[in-house]
Design an enzyme around this catalytic site. Structure first.
Site, PDB file in Angstrom:
ATOM      1  N   LEU A 233       5.066 -13.097 -35.211  1.00  0.00           N
ATOM      2  CA  LEU A 233       3.843 -13.611 -35.441  1.00  0.00           C
ATOM      3  C   LEU A 233       2.662 -13.810 -34.344  1.00  0.00           C
ATOM      4  O   LEU A 233       3.155 -13.866 -33.291  1.00  0.00           O
ATOM      5  CB  LEU A 233       3.987 -14.976 -36.122  1.00  0.00           C
ATOM      6  CG  LEU A 233       4.731 -14.831 -37.500  1.00  0.00           C
ATOM      7  CD1 LEU A 233       5.547 -16.124 -37.965  1.00  0.00           C
ATOM      8  CD2 LEU A 233       4.106 -13.940 -38.771  1.00  0.00           C
TER       9      LEU A 233
ATOM     10  N   THR B 155       5.393 -14.597 -28.931  1.00  0.00           N
ATOM     11  CA  THR B 155       5.077 -15.375 -27.707  1.00  0.00           C
ATOM     12  C   THR B 155       4.568 -16.605 -28.169  1.00  0.00           C
ATOM     13  O   THR B 155       3.222 -16.504 -28.293  1.00  0.00           O
ATOM     14  CB  THR B 155       4.404 -14.315 -26.972  1.00  0.00           C
ATOM     15  OG1 THR B 155       4.906 -13.206 -26.736  1.00  0.00           O
ATOM     16  CG2 THR B 155       4.102 -14.960 -25.599  1.00  0.00           C
TER      17      THR B 155
ATOM     18  N   LYS C 117       9.071 -15.752 -21.033  1.00  0.00           N
ATOM     19  CA  LYS C 117       8.153 -14.742 -21.581  1.00  0.00           C
ATOM     20  C   LYS C 117       6.762 -15.147 -21.006  1.00  0.00           C
ATOM     21  O   LYS C 117       6.018 -14.387 -20.582  1.00  0.00           O
ATOM     22  CB  LYS C 117       8.267 -14.638 -22.871  1.00  0.00           C
ATOM     23  CG  LYS C 117       7.448 -13.697 -23.622  1.00  0.00           C
ATOM     24  CD  LYS C 117       7.454 -12.324 -23.138  1.00  0.00           C
ATOM     25  CE  LYS C 117       6.217 -11.528 -23.568  1.00  0.00           C
ATOM     26  NZ  LYS C 117       6.370 -11.040 -24.943  1.00  0.00           N
TER      27      LYS C 117
ATOM     28  N   LYS D  95      -4.468 -15.930 -25.882  1.00  0.00           N
ATOM     29  CA  LYS D  95      -3.716 -16.956 -26.432  1.00  0.00           C
ATOM     30  C   LYS D  95      -2.448 -17.273 -25.275  1.00  0.00           C
ATOM     31  O   LYS D  95      -2.228 -18.655 -25.075  1.00  0.00           O
ATOM     32  CB  LYS D  95      -3.120 -16.483 -27.609  1.00  0.00           C
ATOM     33  CG  LYS D  95      -2.151 -17.367 -28.286  1.00  0.00           C
ATOM     34  CD  LYS D  95      -0.611 -17.066 -27.818  1.00  0.00           C
ATOM     35  CE  LYS D  95      -0.192 -15.802 -28.542  1.00  0.00           C
ATOM     36  NZ  LYS D  95       1.253 -15.333 -28.313  1.00  0.00           N
TER      37      LYS D  95
END
Length: 268
Positions: free
Chosen positions: A66, A94, A164, A225
């Site tokens: 998502l 992420t 990540k 983001k």
């Protein structure tokens, strides 16, 4: 043996990943907020659920891919009451370690959570060559993950999400630095092809390849983001400046990060 899989989120990465699982013979139920995105998988034999709860109710494995922490929290709230004990939830978005911990608190007892964000774009997703960072015990799902790429175990839950975020912020920052270096080359009269080749052959070659990519699909909004998540975690003035650079081009939010690099290179 096949595994019943619920796949939540059919964006640019989710669709090719879900397709690989379906082609590998796993019974697959899919859900996406925009239902039309499910049509291609339905035509190939996937079941389509109307809600996240309907998708997960008989699943052995739930995979979520998502956009951001808010989307994961919303979907988890809808799906959690329908999960069975023994289910594995593999969170591949992420979203950072804080959101992984929040997800863990939402899941009922008996459900195993792994954070497993991926390295690679849609081309690697389609060919099953993603790098998959895994936090938590992957023993029960490594064969499922192996359909999607190569697994690297990172440690306890949340560790993969943290790594990540580190990798993505370094890459995003590098792409913007390369774009500004190419803008400098233009001002100095260095031929574009000469500057590009020199950067590709240099220590920043990976960032240069990403800045010059033409077929990748990492929307600038998602890159921003990731930078928001990082700069909310630690004082990172350079990455905060990179975030400002990306924010100056809202019309490119849905376009690949390389298109933002093109704009910056052109003096934007």
């Amino acid at each position: 043996m096949t595994t019943k899989i619920a796949f939540l989120g059919l964006g640019g990465m989710g669709t090719p990943m879900a397709t690989r699982l379906l082609d590998a013979g796993h019974p697959l139920t899919v859900w996406n907020r925009t239902a039309a995105r499910s049509q291609g998988l339905a035509a190939r034999g996937a079941a389509v659920a109307a809600t996240p709860g309907d998708a997960v109710r008989s699943a052995d494995v739930v995979i979520s891919m998502l956009a951001d922490p808010g989307a994961v929290a919303e979907v988890a709230a809808a799906a959690a009451p329908r999960l069975r004990p023994g289910t594995h939830w593999i969170e591949m978005s992420t979203i950072g370690p804080d959101a992984v911990r929040d997800l863990a608190e939402r899941l009922p007892t008996g459900v195993t959570l792994l954070d497993a964000p991926v390295l690679g774009s849609v081309d690697k997703a389609a060919t099953g060559e993603l790098g998959i960072l895994v936090g938590g015990d992957a023993d029960g799902v490594e064969k499922v993950l192996g359909v999607l790429g190569t697994v690297t175990r990172c440690g306890p839950p949340g560790s993969a999400a943290a790594l990540k975020l580190v990798v993505n912020t370094a890459l995003i920052g590098g792409v913007v630095v390369v774009a500004e270096a190419l803008a400098l080359a233009g001002r100095l009269g260095v031929p574009a092809a000469t500057a590009e080749q020199a950067l590709l052959a240099s220590a920043v070659g990976g960032a240069a390849r990403r800045a010059l990519a033409t077929e990748a699909a990492f929307p600038t909004a998602l890159a921003a983001k990731d930078l928001h998540l990082a700069t909310a975690t630690a004082p990172l003035p350079v990455l905060a400046a990179v975030l400002d650079r990306l924010g100056a081009h809202p019309d490119l939010a849905a376009h690949d990060l390389a298109r933002a690099a093109d704009r910056i290179r052109a003096g934007g």
